[in-house]
Design an enzyme around this catalytic site. Structure first.
Site, PDB file in Angstrom:
ATOM      1  N   ASN A  68     -12.427  -3.464   0.860  1.00  0.00           N
ATOM      2  CA  ASN A  68     -11.337  -3.541   1.825  1.00  0.00           C
ATOM      3  C   ASN A  68     -11.883  -3.270   3.220  1.00  0.00           C
ATOM      4  O   ASN A  68     -12.204  -2.129   3.524  1.00  0.00           O
ATOM      5  CB  ASN A  68     -10.256  -2.505   1.497  1.00  0.00           C
ATOM      6  CG  ASN A  68      -9.181  -2.442   2.561  1.00  0.00           C
ATOM      7  OD1 ASN A  68      -8.492  -3.431   2.821  1.00  0.00           O
ATOM      8  ND2 ASN A  68      -9.050  -1.307   3.231  1.00  0.00           N
ATOM      9  N   GLU A  69     -12.028  -4.280   3.996  1.00  0.00           N
ATOM     10  CA  GLU A  69     -12.506  -4.208   5.383  1.00  0.00           C
ATOM     11  C   GLU A  69     -13.629  -3.193   5.568  1.00  0.00           C
ATOM     12  O   GLU A  69     -13.699  -2.479   6.565  1.00  0.00           O
ATOM     13  CB  GLU A  69     -11.344  -3.941   6.358  1.00  0.00           C
ATOM     14  CG  GLU A  69     -10.607  -2.630   6.188  1.00  0.00           C
ATOM     15  CD  GLU A  69      -9.592  -2.345   7.298  1.00  0.00           C
ATOM     16  OE1 GLU A  69      -8.841  -3.251   7.682  1.00  0.00           O
ATOM     17  OE2 GLU A  69      -9.566  -1.194   7.769  1.00  0.00           O
ATOM     18  N   CYS A  99      -6.517   0.993   2.742  1.00  0.00           N
ATOM     19  CA  CYS A  99      -7.435   2.131   2.663  1.00  0.00           C
ATOM     20  C   CYS A  99      -7.271   2.915   1.367  1.00  0.00           C
ATOM     21  O   CYS A  99      -8.235   3.504   0.883  1.00  0.00           O
ATOM     22  CB  CYS A  99      -7.233   3.042   3.870  1.00  0.00           C
ATOM     23  SG  CYS A  99      -7.769   2.275   5.398  1.00  0.00           S
ATOM     24  N   GLU A 123       0.859  -1.182   0.000  1.00  0.00           N
ATOM     25  CA  GLU A 123       0.000   0.000   0.000  1.00  0.00           C
ATOM     26  C   GLU A 123       0.890   1.225   0.000  1.00  0.00           C
ATOM     27  O   GLU A 123       1.941   1.246   0.645  1.00  0.00           O
ATOM     28  CB  GLU A 123      -0.888   0.007   1.248  1.00  0.00           C
ATOM     29  CG  GLU A 123      -1.657   1.318   1.387  1.00  0.00           C
ATOM     30  CD  GLU A 123      -2.809   1.260   2.362  1.00  0.00           C
ATOM     31  OE1 GLU A 123      -2.756   0.447   3.298  1.00  0.00           O
ATOM     32  OE2 GLU A 123      -3.759   2.050   2.189  1.00  0.00           O
TER      33      GLU A 123
HETATM   34  O1  AHR Z   1      -2.300  -1.575   6.799  1.00  0.00           O
HETATM   35  C1  AHR Z   1      -2.693  -0.295   7.167  1.00  0.00           C
HETATM   36  C2  AHR Z   1      -4.198  -0.091   7.083  1.00  0.00           C
HETATM   37  O2  AHR Z   1      -4.833  -0.930   7.988  1.00  0.00           O
HETATM   38  C3  AHR Z   1      -4.832  -0.440   5.775  1.00  0.00           C
HETATM   39  O3  AHR Z   1      -4.761   0.594   4.876  1.00  0.00           O
HETATM   40  C4  AHR Z   1      -6.238  -0.717   6.142  1.00  0.00           C
HETATM   41  O4  AHR Z   1      -6.847  -1.635   5.282  1.00  0.00           O
HETATM   42  C5  AHR Z   1      -6.150  -1.208   7.564  1.00  0.00           C
HETATM   43  O5  AHR Z   1      -7.028  -0.559   8.377  1.00  0.00           O
END
Ligand code: AHR
Length: 857
Positions: free
Chosen positions: A586-587, A459, A259
């Site tokens: 994503n979550e 995120c 990321e």
């Molecule tokens: O890994 C850091 C963050 O943690 C990621 O962006 C997110 O998916 C999670 O909350």
């Protein structure tokens, strides 16, 4: 938590229940309130006489408001509970917002809650102190507006809490219950009173006690070992593999999560050395908190000239800002500071490029210099500047190494010149790719031997509000046409490291690409764009969004003559990239809004590209509403794999090794997409790394259901950390892998395809001790090698005898070990030879992780 312990604990609770049964009066009172300016979520107290109140917890959070961003928002004010005849509880509450919304959810027991929704009932304003009454099968809800003077009402049916109709009146006297002020533990609290059965309160107390127990397990730390294991003597273990019970496991268990967080991409893995090359930085990226974060960030001008930013006739509409120098006399320099300086190496070559133009008829050239303390380390020249935007380039050879050079663009011209996309790349990138990756960092990642790479987040994938959702098509094509945007972690994202570069890196590493697209909703912690995930892409725009996801698949896999395949071919890759996996979401908060959009995307992919394996999402942690609801939805839709996330303290990993043992073997499989052991100080050390190593032995045991894992986050640049801990730290010249990195590397380089269960007979006779020793034996069918992983999380040595008589193995094997004290942060694995025999005797050192690799004959 081990099943045995859980059973004993539940028995104790049940016995406790029957002892307290004399108190099982038909009715007691429960009081719903929130404290700490709403940050507590729903807290509950109970009383038999409405005078003496007992806080459960005290002030334990039974329901957390998930509305809005972390920090200032996510608060619950004035919670109000009411119940349907069927027994279903409803909770509504006031939000920390003036967007005209309130929150609603349901439960059967007041501690397990369903999806939250945030209905819009006014155009704007705060919906305050809601109260409820019932008329037939309608609940009427009243609220107060700002100042508490104006009141509004609407009704919702018991069947459908999604539609709300404004009503004119409200029978105040029939309120299901009223707000009152009561004294709890010496403090006055305003909240709502409800008569309930003792049984309900009893279960709330037990749920709280269970959480306490669970949290005490999570709090287990190696720091307490000198006390906890004060009398523990060295142990013996007999390990007997049961080769006839071996099972196939995933050959993709260890991958990576990439990321652009903590400057992982721009300023990090992406080898560009010029900061703000596009002059597109803007204050909004820092939410106006850094007044220097403008188009001029990282640039200065010296000499007799003015430096402005213009947007008229840019090189590309996606890249509107450019620099304008009005030069009065020679000797002017436009200087870029790089990211904490520009690192350069002696005798290495650097590719400089620039888009530049000047007024018609004006003539001149540009000198390009790399400079440190006034000393020129290398030079290049752009000979002609025309009157139209044109990309020009030169190569600079460096004569001296420096870690903090600056780049100077020196116009040899008088008058006005326009400049944009000013770029400097080392020629030596990973695999020497143009627009490539920083070689040392990319190699450190490659050494993990990942079987897949997930990108672009996290995120970043679903973004800060609807406008910030990562759109893959904005990140391909010529650099000047890509769409730069605000990075959710509060900096600038050039998209220079875009989908083409990600896919190419995957190919270079022989890793499967795993792009993650947003599920039509932005990040649940969004600061903008309608307060997180209660907003989604408007349904009338969802068709286009779904098409964009389908286009991604065509771009990656389609024929070079197809619309999107052609773009890939034009970029230099006529052959398909063989995309097989695609993450959707994503979550995310699992809301109705999410479900509607996820289902649309999922169905469309299934129909057009049934060969693509979609990976769904089940919330940000290992339990709770999003986890439950996410799993339910995934099972309903038969999503092949779901993405689980959990960042937990070391104790969680020690005490939850059976997490996947109890998973349904016939449902969706698991991608453990984000996890890490987090200590209090967020340090990476032997404690965190061994807890992860131990947990991974359990993951390998469950490799039939867990298909993939990736530690997160992967990279963080010193001085620019948005998140800790991370797997690899770096600065401009050094790469600093953590202890946890070596665990990932040992697992990544020692994957197997067959899991061989083993019986571990440990001389301890104590569950707390036994669960600190992890054994995983796998066979790699390709090489025929047998791989034994041994984790000892105890302060004493374990003398093991491993029965290898079932295997035909060569006598020479290789052993790799990392060991240290729990707080050690700089341990590096050591490799040695080992003699393999039918009854292999090996003393597993205290606090260690060993991998033994034996070749078959
Ligand atoms: O890994 C850091 C963050 O943690 C990621 O962006 C997110 O998916 C999670 O909350």
């Amino acid at each position: 938590m081990r099943k045995g312990v859980l059973t004993i604990f539940m028995l104790v609770l049940l016995v406790g229940n029957s002892i307290s049964s004399p108190r099982n009066a038909d009715s007691v009172f429960v009081f719903a309130y929130s404290v700490n300016e709403g940050r507590s979520g729903l807290t509950l107290a109970w009383s038999v006489d409405k005078t003496n109140w007992h806080a459960i917890g005290p002030e334990h959070c039974f329901l957390f408001s998930d509305f809005g961003r972390w920090g200032a928002q996510k608060r619950m004010f004035s919670p109000y509970l009411f119940q349907e005849e069927s027994g279903t509880w409803h909770c509504i509450w006031q939000l920390n917002s003036d967007a005209g919304q309130f929150a609603h959810t349901t439960s059967s027991n007041l501690y397990e809650w369903g999806r939250q929704s945030y209905p819009q009932v006014m155009a704007s304003g705060n919906f305050m102190e809601p109260e409820v009454t019932q008329q037939g099968d309608h609940f009427l809800i009243s609220w107060k507006s700002e100042g508490g003077e104006k009141e509004g009402y609407f009704s919702a049916t018991t069947k459908d809490f999604k539609t709300y109709t404004a009503t004119k009146s409200y029978p105040k006297n029939d309120r299901l219950s009223v707000r009152k002020e009561v004294l709890i533990n010496g403090k006055k609290h305003k909240g709502q009173l409800k008569k309930v059965s003792w049984d309900l309160v009893d279960k709330l107390i037990k749920n709280y006690e269970w959480m306490q127990f669970h949290n005490s397990e999570r709090a287990e730390t190696l720091t307490d070992d000198p006390m906890q294991f004060a009398n523990l003597k060295p142990l013996e273990a007999k390990i007997t593999p049961k080769s006839d019970e071996s099972k196939r496991i995933s050959d993709m268990l260890i991958g990576i999560f990439f990321e652009d967080i903590s400057y992982a991409a721009d300023g990090g893995l992406y080898a560009e050395l010029v900061q703000n090359r596009d002059f597109e930085y803007n204050l909004n990226e820092k939410e106006n908190r850094d007044k220097t974060w403008t188009s001029k960030k990282a640039w200065t001008v010296s000499g007799n000239a003015t430096f402005n930013i213009d947007t008229i006739n840019p090189i590309h509409p996606n890249n509107r800002h450019f620099a304008v120098l009005d030069i009065k006399e020679k000797g002017v320099a436009l200087t870029n500071e790089g990211w904490d300086g520009i690192p350069v190496e002696k005798d290495k070559k650097y590719d400089f490029s620039i888009f530049v133009k000047t007024a018609k008829g004006n003539k001149g050239s540009l000198k390009i210099r790399l400079v440190v303390d006034g000393k020129i380390l290398g030079e290049g020249k752009i000979n002609k500047i025309g009157s139209e935007w044109k990309k020009q380039s030169t190569i600079i050879k460096v004569v001296e190494t420096a870690s903090n050079a600056t780049l100077e663009v020196v116009p040899e011209i008088i008058g006005t010149i326009q400049l944009d996309m000013i770029s400097l790349f080392p020629q030596h990138t990973f695999k020497n790719r143009k627009n490539g990756l920083r070689a040392d960092l990319a190699q450190t990642i490659a050494d993990l031997n990942p079987t897949f790479i997930r990108f672009p987040g996290g995120c970043v994938a679903h973004g800060d509000g609807l406008d910030n959702i990562y759109r893959w098509e904005n990140t391909i094509g010529p650099l000047e046409s890509r769409v730069p945007q605000k990075n959710i972690w509060h900096y600038h994202q050039t998209a220079g490291l875009g989908y083409y570069e990600y896919f190419q890196y995957c190919e270079d590493l022989g890793a499967a690409p795993l792009p993650v697209v947003a599920a039509g909703v932005p990040c649940q912690n969004s600061a903008t764009g309608g307060h997180g995930q209660q907003c989604g892409i408007p349904m009338e725009e969802m068709g286009d969004y779904v098409q964009s996801v389908l286009d991604l698949i065509e771009w990656a896999n389609g024929d070079k003559n197809s619309k999107w395949g052609k773009k890939r071919a034009e970029a230099g890759h006529p052959e398909p990239f063989n995309l097989k996996y695609l993450g959707v979401g994503n979550e995310d908060l699992i809301t109705d809004i999410f479900e509607e959009r996820f289902t649309m995307i999922y169905d469309a992919i299934k129909e057009k590209y049934p060969e693509i394996v979609v990976i769904g999402t089940v919330g940000p942690t290992y339990r709770g509403t999003d986890y439950e609801q996410g799993w339910e939805l995934a099972k309903k839709l038969e999503v092949p794999i779901v993405d689980e996330h959990y960042y937990q303290p070391p104790g969680w990993f020690i005490n939850n090794q059976d997490f996947y043992d109890k998973y349904d073997r016939n449902g969706p499989k698991v991608y453990l997409g984000e996890y890490a052991a987090h200590t209090r100080g967020r340090r990476m050390n032997i404690e965190t790394s061994l807890c992860e190593a131990l947990y991974l032995t359990a993951v390998e045991r469950n490799g039939d259901i867990v298909s993939m894992t990736s530690f997160a986050p992967l990279l963080a640049k010193e001085k620019h950390m948005s998140w800790t801990p991370d797997l690899i730290y770096f600065n401009n010249t050094e790469v600093k892998p953590t202890v946890d990195y070596y665990v990932q590397k040992l697992y990544g380089q020692n994957v197997g395809t067959q899991y061989i269960p083993s019986f571990v007979d440990l001389s301890a006779g104590d569950n707390k001790v036994e669960q600190r020793v992890g054994v995983s034996i796998v066979k790699d069918e390709d090489s025929g090698d047998l791989i034994i992983k041994l984790v000892n999380l105890l302060p004493v040595e374990v003398s093991s005898t491993i029965d290898l008589s079932d295997f035909q193995l060569k006598s020479e094997g290789v052993l790799t070990i990392m060991e240290g004290e729990p707080k050690d942060e700089t341990v590096i694995p050591i490799e040695k030879n080992i003699q393999i025999s039918d009854n292999l005797e090996y003393k597993i050192p205290a606090y260690s992780f060993t991998v033994i690799r034996a070749k078959s004959i």
